[in-house]
Design an enzyme around this catalytic site. Structure first.
Site, PDB file in Angstrom:
ATOM      1  N   GLY A 125       0.817  -1.224   0.000  1.00 21.51           N
ATOM      2  CA  GLY A 125       0.000   0.000   0.000  1.00 21.51           C
ATOM      3  C   GLY A 125       0.843   1.264   0.000  1.00 21.51           C
ATOM      4  O   GLY A 125       0.606   2.199  -0.761  1.00 21.51           O
ATOM      5  N   ARG A 126       1.879   1.288   0.838  1.00 22.81           N
ATOM      6  CA  ARG A 126       2.695   2.506   0.963  1.00 22.81           C
ATOM      7  C   ARG A 126       3.689   2.664  -0.183  1.00 22.81           C
ATOM      8  O   ARG A 126       4.445   3.620  -0.215  1.00 22.81           O
ATOM      9  CB  ARG A 126       3.392   2.521   2.324  1.00 22.81           C
ATOM     10  CG  ARG A 126       4.203   1.277   2.634  1.00 22.81           C
ATOM     11  CD  ARG A 126       4.564   1.217   4.112  1.00 22.81           C
ATOM     12  NE  ARG A 126       5.246  -0.012   4.494  1.00 22.81           N
ATOM     13  CZ  ARG A 126       4.654  -1.125   4.875  1.00 22.81           C
ATOM     14  NH1 ARG A 126       3.333  -1.195   4.894  1.00 22.81           N
ATOM     15  NH2 ARG A 126       5.354  -2.193   5.243  1.00 22.81           N
TER      16      ARG A 126
ATOM     17  N   LYS B 199      -7.429  -2.541  14.826  1.00 21.30           N
ATOM     18  CA  LYS B 199      -8.544  -2.729  13.873  1.00 21.30           C
ATOM     19  C   LYS B 199      -9.541  -3.739  14.425  1.00 21.30           C
ATOM     20  O   LYS B 199     -10.750  -3.514  14.403  1.00 21.30           O
ATOM     21  CB  LYS B 199      -7.995  -3.332  12.561  1.00 21.30           C
ATOM     22  CG  LYS B 199      -7.642  -2.370  11.478  1.00 21.30           C
ATOM     23  CD  LYS B 199      -7.474  -3.171  10.171  1.00 21.30           C
ATOM     24  CE  LYS B 199      -6.375  -2.616   9.308  1.00 21.30           C
ATOM     25  NZ  LYS B 199      -6.044  -3.453   8.154  1.00 21.30           N
TER      26      LYS B 199
HETATM   27  O1  F6P Z   1      -2.766   0.866   7.701  1.00 24.97           O
HETATM   28  C1  F6P Z   1      -2.791  -0.437   7.232  1.00 24.97           C
HETATM   29  C2  F6P Z   1      -3.012  -0.500   5.758  1.00 24.97           C
HETATM   30  O2  F6P Z   1      -3.089  -1.842   5.412  1.00 24.97           O
HETATM   31  C3  F6P Z   1      -1.924   0.199   4.941  1.00 24.97           C
HETATM   32  O3  F6P Z   1      -0.789  -0.539   4.782  1.00 24.97           O
HETATM   33  C4  F6P Z   1      -2.655   0.472   3.682  1.00 24.97           C
HETATM   34  O4  F6P Z   1      -1.989   1.412   2.892  1.00 24.97           O
HETATM   35  C5  F6P Z   1      -3.975   0.962   4.223  1.00 24.97           C
HETATM   36  O5  F6P Z   1      -4.215   0.136   5.355  1.00 24.97           O
HETATM   37  C6  F6P Z   1      -5.126   0.917   3.280  1.00 24.97           C
HETATM   38  O6  F6P Z   1      -5.401  -0.373   2.819  1.00 24.97           O
HETATM   39  P1  F6P Z   1      -6.313  -0.619   1.561  1.00 24.97           P
HETATM   40  O7  F6P Z   1      -5.662   0.008   0.380  1.00 24.97           O
HETATM   41  O8  F6P Z   1      -6.398  -2.115   1.430  1.00 24.97           O
HETATM   42  O9  F6P Z   1      -7.657  -0.009   1.819  1.00 24.97           O
END
Ligand code: F6P
Length: 546
Positions: free
Chosen positions: A272-273, A509
């Site tokens: 994601g990052r 979460k």
């Molecule tokens: O914060 C946790 C996380 O999994 C990040 O690594 C990621 O960028 C974000 O949540 C959003 O996740 P998604 O793109 O699956 O909605």
């Protein structure tokens, strides 16, 4: 390479660095510069249009040599090769780590499970280009036949921070007739304010989520759909013209009601990052156009190739990463301040916070052993010169040592009188003041009364890097981001951690999922948390009612 199970702190190179630190810890930058008039020219790198001056770090030539030995001993080269080869180096999720494939040129070949992923990347890029051209040209119309004028990206974490940062960073190049908004927080205010004066008939939502299960994003996406349908007379067919998705999860996208024809795919080997240059960058492409977006990808790729091939001593990301190791593990600094002297980079520190801290915030090695050294420092910052009138006091005279990365550009995008010379004078002045300070003698010589002298002394010897680049363009932004991505990679490889998982976000979460129904329940729920959490829940339930 460190042997299996061995901590880097047990390696010979680490021990040499510890001994070396004891020898150099008393050295002042003032002395280092006085003893070597060429230091400020020598301890620099000048490549791909990025000039890195790292001479104002508390290092000697020997420090660099020992850090390079550490990189060799810990197998940094093999780790880099493994990433570019598509090996599953994200061990805890059994995934390849291939953000570098997102910017690989068409003819390249990078294999995941025996399949070349580069053609898939370019197929999605072509689809993005086509869609972006249609929206920007007005060929894509909303449900009532009106042109799209507003684009709202809904996502969080990597599905938000990259798009927001890139939009702000490249705003100069953006299509000013389009309005861009970004919604991430589950706090309803975020969506309410983002949509406040928008006309649903002219609004396109991009639901960006790798998993398409993230609670915040899904809640915002559903509320956005309600807002749209309420504004367009409730015809569910409108969704197809006003919602597109960016995700790896086609099943969930279609469950939500978005036509998978309007879904832009990416893959589980993109963290994601590390995803802002995947389809997650759709809002960026819509803002700056496909040519600029492709130029940004080219910038990323140039830095990838540099990282992959340059000897470490000349390797920008490797050197930046090694300096962070030196500061964190030997000088025991706790944070890194990111100080862009470029207004367009105002969200860059926030972007880097996820990139660096979600990647390096780990307490065990790849083998699961608890580390006995610090890992990821805290990244923070603000654009200059605003920070100077806020927290720089502490950087100059506080009790903590805070390494700073100054980022500046030679040519302003908005030339205005003396502004840019003044801005850059501040960058150079800050780095100079931090390094060299001002002695009691100097303060006294200015006629300062004795009692005031200690307050006006600057000890100096505070480390910083200065990055000087010609101009902020899509290409240079790509290089800059890739520089930090690979610096984080370097740090993670040396610390022997998994820089690509993020298990630390899971517990909170899961607990929130348990607590939400307890807050919503009409009857008094049985609370089985600790006494503090139980009390807070009861207090909130009362506040809600009255
Ligand atoms: O914060 C946790 C996380 O999994 C990040 O690594 C990621 O960028 C974000 O949540 C959003 O996740 P998604 O793109 O699956 O909605």
């Amino acid at each position: 390479m460190t042997t299996e199970g061995q901590l880097i702190s047990e390696s010979a190179a680490w021990k040499s660095l510890e001994a070396h630190y004891e020898k150099v810890k008393g050295l002042h930058l003032k002395t280092l510069f006085a003893d070597d008039p060429t230091r400020g020219e020598r301890l620099t790198l000048d490549t791909l249009g990025l000039y890195l001056d790292y001479s104002k770090n508390r290092i000697t030539d020997e420090t660099i040599k020992l850090l390079l030995d550490l990189a060799e001993e810990t197998g940094l080269r093999e780790r880099i090769d493994a990433m570019f080869r598509g090996d599953k180096i994200n061990l805890t999720e059994n995934r390849s780590v291939l953000h570098v494939a997102l910017r690989a040129p068409k003819g390249a070949s990078i294999l995941v499970d025996g399949e070349n992923v580069v053609p898939q990347v370019h197929a999605v890029l072509d689809k993005l280009v086509d869609f972006s051209n249609r929206v920007r040209s007005g060929a894509w119309l909303g449900h009532t036949g009106q042109r799209i004028r507003n684009i709202v990206n809904i996502g969080i974490g990597g599905s938000d921070l990259g798009p927001v940062m890139a939009y702000e960073a490249l705003r100069f190049y953006s299509e000013r007739d389009l309005t861009f908004r970004f919604v991430s927080n589950v706090d309803g205010t975020d969506l309410a304010e983002a949509t406040h004066e928008l006309d649903p008939a002219e609004t396109l939502f991009i639901i960006s989520s790798k998993t398409f299960t993230t609670a915040e994003t899904m809640t915002n996406a559903h509320s956005a759909r309600d807002w749209l349908l309420a504004g367009l007379g409730g015809d569910a067919k409108a969704v197809a013209k006003h919602f597109v998705a960016v995700s790896t999860n086609a099943e969930k996208v279609s469950e939500f009601g978005i036509d998978t024809g309007n879904m832009f795919e990416f893959w589980d080997w993109v963290g994601g990052r590390y995803s802002m240059d995947s389809a997650i960058g759709l809002s960026t492409m819509l803002a700056i156009g496909s040519e600029n977006f492709l130029a940004m990808l080219d910038g990323f790729h140039q830095m990838d190739e540099h990282f992959r091939t340059a000897p470490f001593v000349e390797n920008l990301p490797a050197i930046l990463g090694l300096l962070t190791i030196w500061n964190t593990n030997f000088l025991k600094t706790q944070t890194v301040a990111i100080l862009p002297y470029e207004q367009y980079l105002k969200r860059f520190p926030a972007y880097l916070q996820q990139l660096t801290m979600e990647s390096s915030g780990k307490h065990v090695t790849l083998n699961g052993a608890h580390v006995d050294y610090d890992t990821g420092p805290i990244y923070w910052g603000e654009p200059g010169t605003n920070g100077q009138h806020s927290f720089y006091q502490l950087i100059h005279q506080g009790t903590r040592l805070i390494p700073c990365d100054f980022i500046a550009f030679g040519q302003p995008l908005n030339p205005l009188g003396r502004h840019h010379d003044m801005l850059l004078a501040n960058v150079f002045a800050q780095a100079e003041a931090l390094a060299f300070g001002k002695t009691a003698e100097e303060v006294k010589a200015e006629g300062t009364p004795d009692w005031l002298v200690p307050h006006r002394v600057f000890e100096g010897n505070r480390p910083s890097n200065t990055l000087l680049i010609k101009q902020l363009t899509p290409e240079t932004l790509g290089k800059l981001i890739a520089l930090y991505e690979h610096s984080v990679f370097t740090q993670g490889a040396l610390w022997n951690i998994d820089s690509f998982d993020q298990w630390g976000v899971e517990l909170g979460k899961a607990l929130a999922q348990r607590i939400t129904p307890e807050l919503e329940s009409q009857t008094e729920p049985e609370l089985t948390h600790d006494s503090s959490t139980n009390c807070l829940i009861r207090r909130y339930r009362k506040l809600k009612k009255n």
